[in-house]
Write an enzyme that holds these catalytic residues in place. Structure first.
Site, PDB file in Angstrom:
ATOM      1  N   THR A  30       0.849  -1.125   0.048  1.00 19.56           N
ATOM      2  CA  THR A  30       0.046  -0.273  -0.028  1.00 19.56           C
ATOM      3  C   THR A  30       0.933   1.409  -0.102  1.00 19.56           C
ATOM      4  O   THR A  30       0.676   2.083  -0.774  1.00 19.56           O
ATOM      5  CB  THR A  30      -0.935  -0.027   1.158  1.00 19.56           C
ATOM      6  OG1 THR A  30      -1.743  -1.095   0.991  1.00 19.56           O
ATOM      7  CG2 THR A  30      -1.866   1.025   1.276  1.00 19.56           C
ATOM      8  N   LYS A  69      -6.886   4.576   5.355  1.00 18.56           N
ATOM      9  CA  LYS A  69      -5.853   4.404   5.917  1.00 18.56           C
ATOM     10  C   LYS A  69      -4.912   5.465   5.819  1.00 18.56           C
ATOM     11  O   LYS A  69      -5.007   6.313   4.884  1.00 18.56           O
ATOM     12  CB  LYS A  69      -4.857   3.230   5.221  1.00 18.56           C
ATOM     13  CG  LYS A  69      -5.532   1.945   5.193  1.00 18.56           C
ATOM     14  CD  LYS A  69      -4.340   1.185   4.213  1.00 18.56           C
ATOM     15  CE  LYS A  69      -5.172  -0.198   4.337  1.00 18.56           C
ATOM     16  NZ  LYS A  69      -4.318  -1.184   3.315  1.00 18.56           N
ATOM     17  N   ASP A  70      -4.092   5.938   6.942  1.00 18.02           N
ATOM     18  CA  ASP A  70      -3.400   7.089   7.000  1.00 18.02           C
ATOM     19  C   ASP A  70      -2.354   7.319   5.650  1.00 18.02           C
ATOM     20  O   ASP A  70      -2.358   8.279   5.076  1.00 18.02           O
ATOM     21  CB  ASP A  70      -2.463   7.215   8.306  1.00 18.02           C
ATOM     22  CG  ASP A  70      -1.558   6.230   8.683  1.00 18.02           C
ATOM     23  OD1 ASP A  70      -0.909   5.631   7.680  1.00 18.02           O
ATOM     24  OD2 ASP A  70      -1.534   5.841   9.611  1.00 18.02           O
ATOM     25  N   ARG A  71      -1.769   6.151   5.322  1.00 20.32           N
ATOM     26  CA  ARG A  71      -0.800   6.164   4.364  1.00 20.32           C
ATOM     27  C   ARG A  71      -1.678   6.659   3.076  1.00 20.32           C
ATOM     28  O   ARG A  71      -1.043   6.783   1.815  1.00 20.32           O
ATOM     29  CB  ARG A  71       0.066   5.112   4.181  1.00 20.32           C
ATOM     30  CG  ARG A  71      -0.679   3.749   3.996  1.00 20.32           C
ATOM     31  CD  ARG A  71       0.393   2.514   4.447  1.00 20.32           C
ATOM     32  NE  ARG A  71      -0.353   1.265   4.197  1.00 20.32           N
ATOM     33  CZ  ARG A  71      -0.822   0.502   5.459  1.00 20.32           C
ATOM     34  NH1 ARG A  71      -0.539   1.098   6.618  1.00 20.32           N
ATOM     35  NH2 ARG A  71      -1.037  -0.611   5.511  1.00 20.32           N
ATOM     36  N   ASN A  87       5.447  -0.213   3.402  1.00 23.31           N
ATOM     37  CA  ASN A  87       4.546   0.235   4.436  1.00 23.31           C
ATOM     38  C   ASN A  87       5.420   0.660   5.728  1.00 23.31           C
ATOM     39  O   ASN A  87       4.926   1.602   6.452  1.00 23.31           O
ATOM     40  CB  ASN A  87       3.515  -0.732   4.848  1.00 23.31           C
ATOM     41  CG  ASN A  87       2.448  -1.045   3.919  1.00 23.31           C
ATOM     42  OD1 ASN A  87       2.329  -0.260   2.785  1.00 23.31           O
ATOM     43  ND2 ASN A  87       2.059  -2.141   3.881  1.00 23.31           N
TER      44      ASN A  87
END
Length: 544
Positions: free
Chosen positions: A80, A162-164, A101
């Protein structure tokens, strides 16, 4: 073919190119570009369930837009963080520095999270170590950075479960908002602002996640419609099982809590919330309301959680994609009304595909299985100790690479490159390891043409990555998840790339092979701005 024929063909190609450029120049710039990233969506799923799609969700792209059916990530560690870093920079990890990640800091041995930044905090929420709070690990500019530099009035907003998935597409100059699994709200961080704008506060006060409390995830279609996917409650789902209908959270709870809000991520409901928040962003930031183009990146995380938990071959994954398709249809209709059907451009892709579940593959007679990272490291260390009479020369695994123990190698007076070559040989002596290359080989490009060397070099950054990068055989995976991703094999690299926008996109299937790095320079050309400086892709021909 004679010389005159070749000249005629070249002249025709040049005329077509000029015609495409002229068509783009005649069309107004899109007032809003919307990038949808369906986390963990392999291309095969889009085709497998096409007959079950709604009339105007994914089908808007497939029937009225451009579908690049051979779109690939050309890197080796497909996860991701790395995927989201590539999408709007047009560059792989060897330039972005986002190799995964998370990874190991070679100097300290400590874990580094791709969007971790201890100097920043979530707004209104506790921030834990390794939480994602800023894009400072991203070493290159993004499309949004170029857009805002060209006109500071442009808005660049990214939202994700998701933060990313929000921070990396937002780049350095945009604004990221992410789902907070502790209370079902969305928040940004102090990297972007000191306090949320009023529209974010209003959205969070409405507590929209609570409407799913004690609500079941119901299958969308009759049972017979799921015959092409694996039935529920497979033995390899583990003790949690998995079947539809599915209750979210703990049925005994009297009010929603962190367990409930977290459970929404592996369901259609977190994606519904993400799209609701994106609607609020369109209204609150007046996206697409004037002639200055805006960029909205929406990363829909649920499919990745579903596929990790039950696999992409499961009925739950099939239903999740169909539910998401209906959510997209509704979102499109709202954008048609609020922005104008002819004023925005939509693109849909994924950050990676998905490997099939190993146990399901074994049941079909296909060689597949799991590899223990702990056992792999121990085996390589044992081999190195026998050769060099020194223990623990491998200090860890990081983003599909061995990290060598520099301090121990130096203390023993050993030659680093010699230890690396021996570590590579020890790796390849282990079962189900397909290829491995040392730091020296990756730096020099000396193994060009060797299996997966180019993809592995794209995934390797000299300042961040480990010392011996490796790839497993197809259908072999690390970890205990039901299914995962992270390889250069087709099931992980082949993803959809779909475009829609009547003023800018000629409908039809495009059969040529393209790279996901082509996305950013193509958007840059449509927006009439320079491509991101590190971009390594090429603009695609889309003009009607």
């Amino acid at each position: 073919m004679n010389r005159i024929a070749l000249l005629r063909r070249a002249a025709l190609a040049l005329c077509l190119a000029f015609a495409c450029i002229a068509a783009l120049a005649a069309a107004p710039r899109p007032r809003l570009v919307v990038l949808f990233v369906v986390d963990g969506l392999p291309q095969w799923q889009v085709q497998a369930y096409r007959d079950q799609l709604a009339p105007d969700g994914l089908a808007r792209f497939l029937d009225h837009g451009a579908s690049f059916e051979q779109a690939y990530f050309d890197d080796a560690y497909t996860v991701t963080g790395a995927g989201h870093a590539t999408l709007l920079t047009g560059a792989y990890a060897h330039r972005t520095g986002v190799i995964g990640n998370e990874w190991l800091d070679r100097r300290t041995g400590q874990a580094v999270y791709c969007t971790g930044d201890a100097s920043e905090q979530y707004i209104g929420h506790a921030t834990q170590a390794l939480d994602g709070t800023s894009p400072r690990n991203l070493k290159v500019e993004s499309l949004g950075d170029v857009l805002r530099r060209s006109d500071p009035r442009a808005h660049v907003i990214a939202v994700s479960g998701k933060d990313r998935g929000a921070i990396l597409p937002a780049g350095r100059s945009g604004t990221a908002y992410m789902y907070m699994a502790d209370d079902g709200s969305f928040a940004s961080t102090t990297y972007y602002m000191r306090a949320h704008p009023a529209w974010v506060e209003a959205f969070n006060r409405a507590r929209r996640a609570d409407r799913y409390f004690h609500t079941q995830w119901q299958p969308l279609l009759p049972a017979a419609a799921y015959s092409r996917s694996l039935p529920d409650d497979q033995p390899w789902f583990g003790p949690r099982g998995g079947h539809l209908p599915m209750a979210l959270g703990n049925a005994a709870d009297e009010k929603p809590g962190a367990a409930f809000y977290g459970s929404l991520l592996a369901s259609p409901f977190a994606d519904a919330l993400t799209l609701d928040f994106a609607r609020a962003a369109v209204a609150g930031e007046h996206l697409g309301a004037d002639a200055v183009p805006d960029l909205l990146a929406i990363s829909l995380s649920g499919h990745d959680y579903v596929n990790h938990t039950w696999s992409a071959e499961s009925r739950l994954s099939q239903d999740h994609l169909l539910q998401l398709d209906r959510l997209l249809q509704s979102f499109f209709h709202d954008l048609d009304r609020s922005v104008g059907r002819d004023r925005y451009l939509a693109v849909l892709t994924a950050d990676h595909g998905f490997m099939p579940n190993p146990e399901a593959l074994q049941a079909r007679g296909i060689a597949a299985g799991r590899i223990s990272g702990h056992q792999l490291r121990a085996a390589v260390n044992e081999a190195l100790e026998q050769e060099f009479h020194a223990p623990r020369l491998v200090s860890g695994l990081s983003a599909s690479a061995l990290v060598l123990n520099r301090a121990e190698i130096a203390a023993r007076g050993l030659a680093f490159d010699r230890v690396a070559v021996a570590a590579r040989a020890a790796l390849l002596a282990q079962p189900h390891l397909l290829a491995a290359y040392t730091r020296a080989e990756l730096l020099a490009g000396s193994r060009a043409g060797a299996p997966f060397f180019a993809a592995m070099r794209n995934s390797w950054h000299p300042e961040v990555s480990g010392d011996v990068q490796f790839v497993t055989e197809p259908y072999w995976m690390f970890g205990a998840a039901v299914a995962t991703h992270g390889s250069p094999h087709e099931y992980d690299t082949h993803v959809p790339l779909l475009w829609w926008g009547p003023a800018w996109v000629r409908p039809g299937v495009r059969p040529e092979r393209v790279a996901i790095t082509d996305l950013a320079p193509t958007l840059a050309r449509l927006l009439r701005i320079a491509p991101p400086a590190a971009s390594e892709g090429r603009p695609l021909e889309l003009a009607p």
